[in-house]
Every structure is written in structure tokens, then in C-alpha cells.
Write an enzyme that holds these catalytic residues in place. Structure first.
Site, PDB file in Angstrom:
ATOM      1  N   GLU A   1      -5.581  -8.593   1.066  1.00 29.27           N
ATOM      2  CA  GLU A   1      -6.206  -8.206   2.340  1.00 29.27           C
ATOM      3  C   GLU A   1      -7.672  -7.927   2.081  1.00 29.27           C
ATOM      4  OE1 GLU A   1      -4.485  -4.908   4.540  1.00 29.27           O
ATOM      5  OE2 GLU A   1      -2.457  -5.646   4.130  1.00 29.27           O
TER       6      GLU A   1
ATOM      7  N   GLU B   1       0.788  -1.231   0.000  1.00 29.57           N
ATOM      8  CA  GLU B   1       0.000   0.000   0.000  1.00 29.57           C
ATOM      9  C   GLU B   1       0.825   1.288   0.000  1.00 29.57           C
ATOM     10  OE1 GLU B   1      -2.938  -0.065   3.075  1.00 29.57           O
ATOM     11  OE2 GLU B   1      -3.944  -1.817   2.277  1.00 29.57           O
TER      12      GLU B   1
HETATM   13  C1  BGC Z   1      -3.106  -2.262   5.953  1.00 31.36           C
HETATM   14  C2  BGC Z   1      -3.103  -2.957   7.294  1.00 31.36           C
HETATM   15  C3  BGC Z   1      -4.198  -2.377   8.164  1.00 31.36           C
HETATM   16  C4  BGC Z   1      -5.527  -2.604   7.494  1.00 31.36           C
HETATM   17  C5  BGC Z   1      -6.725  -2.090   8.262  1.00 31.36           C
HETATM   18  C6  BGC Z   1      -4.466  -1.962   5.405  1.00 31.36           C
HETATM   19  O1  BGC Z   1      -4.488  -0.666   4.927  1.00 31.36           O
HETATM   20  O2  BGC Z   1      -2.290  -2.938   5.039  1.00 31.36           O
HETATM   21  O3  BGC Z   1      -1.839  -2.839   7.865  1.00 31.36           O
HETATM   22  O4  BGC Z   1      -4.187  -2.903   9.457  1.00 31.36           O
HETATM   23  O5  BGC Z   1      -5.537  -1.967   6.254  1.00 31.36           O
HETATM   24  O6  BGC Z   1      -6.663  -0.717   8.440  1.00 31.36           O
END
Ligand code: BGC
Length: 462
Positions: free
Chosen positions: A352, A167
Site C-alpha cells: 500500500e 497491519e
Molecule cells: C489501511 C487501509 C487504509 C489506509 C489509509 C492503511 O492503514 O490498510 O485500510 O484505508 O491505510 O488510511
């Protein structure tokens, strides 16, 4: 009729974490401090004065955590490597004990049949490099490639999936423009410079990988589809700027070899011009794109919001998470199809996806009922299936996160885990969402055809 859902046998089902958010022991075994160590220990920057000093104590409990992953049926685990464990000063001397930790972790994963996916940079820049300007110093591309080379040499025989950066948009927007994240700068001229050097660092690490690596490497970006709030041309223009800023700023240079023209309009006089050769090295071929998806944004014009002059419009009939993000699974379908169209259907992993909802700090009787998170997973994994059915080349899905963990400047106040962590005792408890995810994996997605809470799989344990 209920649609049939079935993912292929080799679909990569995983969960993700990052080093600073779960490991704890940030200075153990010769590690140097990172900017997050420094940020957390500067008063009033992180909610409640929280820090990653202990986090989930994963640095010491990794063997138990790997067993937990196996019990969940995970096929893959996405984690990040802490640069300042491996190179305490960010460059120069290698700290073998830091590198050993990741070697032990990877060996344990492989012994348990779990595929490691390693991210080289998930925001915890060595503090010593920040002292030299961090992502504003052009030399950082070389420093990053040298660090990456050390890790590739040690672990490429066992790690088949590598990601350079996690990111970059959040690094620059949060770290250099708005200041809520480390290193906490608020400077509109710095953000596009930091972006460019992040991209150059990505390119340099890919080049280093091609020289010695034998497997696959990509980049991880966070994408958030933008939908205009009305037909008003001002809202449309604002939506275009927001999209260019967040969604195209990194993937266009990497996959098309150019920045989107709208960035000039976004940054105005703060937008620099860069040598064409930089874009060549930034855009060399990669093997996959990692996409982090959490929410969408319905967008309207707002002259007061820097830099995009656009603001989100709250959707009255939607569910929102504890971080204020709208739950909108269709946005994941739209995102995956947009990437397919714009970039010629690259191989993609959803690296994610998840949600913070309120969970109690202590699990009662070995159970944490989290029906909203179960519904979130259900909707979003179905979205992945829908995008695949429409031709998107999505080869894996990683829930964020394996464990409740340190949520950056929000400290421990937001729980994203499918596994609950009691931060006093470090006890882990599978939430209902973890059990549900296990049933999704075991059935190759077939249970997704039913409503999320149907069936007996979520009955409380004895
Ligand atoms: C990030 C994580 C973060 C998650 C929730 C993503 O932007 O890679 O490190 O904990 O979002 O905010």
C-alpha cells in the site's frame, strides 16, 4: 543528468483495496456481521454516520471493476477476503455463497491477466468471534487457521500470493488501545495481548498453508520511519520507543523470533511474558513481507502520550495530506533499506502507498485533476526504484487505493483512490493519477525520470 529509470519486466504493478472498504452488501448471500458492521451501526463512532453498507458496491460491480483494472494496465490486484462471508459465525459452518464471490472475482482477474494477491484479514473480524473475546481470546489462532484452511483449499490453485494479516499494529493501537477503530476498546493491558494473538494467528495460518498450499505467503505491516527531532537524548529515546512500538513489534517476532526489548519500556506493567514456543511458531519462514508506507514521523519526547511518550513534530515546509500525513518519499527509501539491513533482505512488496487529497465529490467532464496525488505517486515510485538500486529486493508496488472508498472511522470524507467514485451514482472516473500510473506501468517506470506533469499524457480526455 536525468537518471535512467527502468523496472524489470516482471515487476508486479498493482492497486489495493480491502473487503469492508469497497464491497458493500455486507450481509448478502448468508454472510455474518463483522465488527465493522457493528461499529458503523453504533451511533457516533463513524464520521457522519457513514458505513460500508454500500461502499463502492464492488460486491455487485466486481466485473466492471476488473475491466477497469485491465484498462489501467494493472498486473496485480490486492484485495482482502471477508472472514464472515466465508464463515458467518467465524468458525464452524462454511457459507459456500460467500466463498463463491471470491472465486468469481479471482477467475475474472485471471481471465483479464491480473494476478490476485489475497489478504485473509483486513480488520473485519466476525462479530461472533468478538463476542468470544476476539483477538484477546487465545483460541483465535486456531479459528483463524481453520478459516484460512477453508480459503486455501478453495483458491490456492489460482491465488499465488497470500497475506495473513493486514497491519496488526493498527488493529491493536486503533482497536484495543485508543479505540478509534473497531472493536473500539481503550485498554492498555489489552493491546499487547491482542498483538500476541494476532502474531500467533499469523503463525498458525502459515503452518496451515505449508500443510496444503503450493505458492507463497507473507504478512503485511505498516511501517513509518521515525527520525529524532533533535539531539536531545530524551528525543532519541522517544524515537527508539516509537520505532519499537510501530515498526519492530511485529516484524521482529516474525523474522527474528523475538520481541524488541524496548516494548517492555513502552508498555511497562502492561507487558506480559509469553511462552518461548509461541515465538517459534510465530517465526516460521515466510515468503515475503508486505510493506504499507504512507508517511514518516519526526519525533520528540512528550510525557503525556501513551504508550510511547513521543509526539510528532510538524514540518513547516512540507506538504501534508488530508489525513494530516507528511509527504516524504525519502522515508520509503529509508524504510525499504532498513528492512533490508535488519532482516537480511527479504523479498518485499510495497502493498500500500497513496494519499488522501481533496477531490470533488462529482467528476467534471470525465476528469479529476489531482496533481498532488500524481506528484505523490511520482515521488514514491521513484523511491522504490532508488531502494531497488541500493539492493532492496522489492518485487512489486500497489497503489492505495484502486477506488475512493470507506476510510474507516473517517467514513467517505477522505478520498485515497486513483479512480474517483461518485458515491451517489457509483460512477467511476479515472483521476489524472490513474492515467499517470498507467503511463508508469506501460513505460516500466521510464516516465518517472521526467517531472510528474511533463508531457501530454495528462491532457484531459475529449
Ligand atoms: C489501511 C487501509 C487504509 C489506509 C489509509 C492503511 O492503514 O490498510 O485500510 O484505508 O491505510 O488510511
Amino acid at each position: 543528468m536525468t537518471p535512467t529509470i527502468e523496472f524489470p519486466e516482471d515487476f508486479l504493478w498493482g492497486a489495493a483495496t480491502s473487503a469492508y472498504q469497497v464491497e458493500g452488501s455486507p450481509l448478502a448471500d448468508g454472510a455474518g456481521p463483522s465488527i465493522w458492521q457493528r461499529f458503523c451501526h453504533t451511533p457516533n463512532l463513524v464520521l457522519d454516520g457513514d458505513s460500508g453498507d454500500v461502499a463502492c458496491d464492488h460486491y455487485r460491480r466486481y466485473l466492471d471493476d476488473v475491466k477497469l483494472m485491465r484498462a489501467l494496465g494493472l498486473r496485480a490486484y490486492r484485495f482482502s477476503i471477508s472472514w464472515s462471508r466465508v464463515l458467518p459465525a467465524g468458525r464452524g459452518a462454511v457459507n459456500a455463497r460467500g466463498l463463491d464471490f471470491y472465486e468469481r472475482l479471482v477467475d475474472a482477474l485471471l481471465e483479464n491477466g491480473i494476478e490476485p494477491m489475497a489478504t485473509l484479514f483486513h480488520w473485519d473480524l466476525p462479530a461472533a468471534l468478538d463476542d468470544r473475546g476476539g483477538w484477546l481470546n487465545p483460541d483465535i489462532a486456531g479459528w483463524f487457521a481453520d478459516y484460512a484452511g477453508v480459503v486455501f483449499r478453495k483458491l490456492d490453485d489460482r491465488i499465488k500470493l497470500w497475506a495473513t494479516l493486514n497491519e496488526p499494529w493498527v488493529v491493536t493501537d486503533g482497536g484495543y488501545l485508543h479505540g478509534a477503530l473497531a472493536p473500539g476498546h481503550r485498554n492498555r493491558f489489552e493491546a499487547p495481548i491482542a498483538s500476541h494473538h494476532l502474531l500467533r494467528a499469523h503463525g498458525a495460518a502459515v503452518a496451515a498453508y505449508r500443510a496444503q498450499g503450493k505458492h507463497e505467503i507473507g504478512i503485511v505491516v505498516n511501517l513509518e520511519p521515525k527520525y529524532a527531532a533533535s539531539d536531545d537524548p530524551a528525543d532519541h529515546a522517544a524515537t527508539g520507543r516509537a520505532d519499537a512500538y510501530m515498526n519492530l513489534q511485529y516484524l521482529d517476532p516474525v523474522l527474528l523470533g523475538r520481541y524488541p526489548e524496548r516494548l517492555q519500556e513502552v508498555f511497562g506493567e502492561a507487558w506480559p511474558s509469553w511462552p518461548a514456543d509461541d515465538l517459534k511458531s510465530i517465526s516460521q519462514p515466510i515468503d515475503f513481507v508486505g510493506i504499507n508506507y504512507y508517511t514518516r514521523n519526526v519525533t520528540r519526547f512528550d510525557a503525556t502520550r501513551w504508550p510511547v511518550r513521543a509526539a510528532p513534530v510538524r514540518q513547516k515546509l512540507s506538504t501534508y495530506t488530508e489525513t494530516g500525513w507528511e509527504v516524504f518519499p525519502q522515508g520509503l527509501v529509508d524504510t525499504l533499506l532498513a528492512v533490508k539491513e535488519r532482516y537480511g533482505n527479504p523479498r518485499v512488496y510495497v502493498t500500500e502507498n497513496g494519499a488522501a487529497f481533496f477531490d470533488p465529490p462529482v467528476a467534471a467532464n470525465g476528469r479529476v485533476a489531482d496533481p498532488l496525488r500524481v506528484a505523490y505517486l511520482h515521488g514514491h515510485i521513484r523511491a522504490v526504484h532508488e531502494a531497488r538500486a541500493a539492493g532492496a529486493d522489492v518485487q512489486g508496488y500497489f497503489a492505495w487505493s484502486l477506488l475512493d472508498n470507506f476510510e474507516w472511522s473517517l467514513g467517505y470524507s477522505k478520498r485515497f483512490g486513483i479512480v474517483h467514485v461518485n458515491f451517489d451514482t457509483q460512477e467511476r472516473t479515472q483521476k489524472d493519477s490513474a492515467r499517470y500510473y498507467t503511463s508508469v506501468i506501460a513505460s516500466r517506470g521510464r516516465v518517472l525520470a521526467d517531472p510528474p506533469l511533463a508531457g501530454s499524457s495528462l491532457a484531459p480526455p475529449d
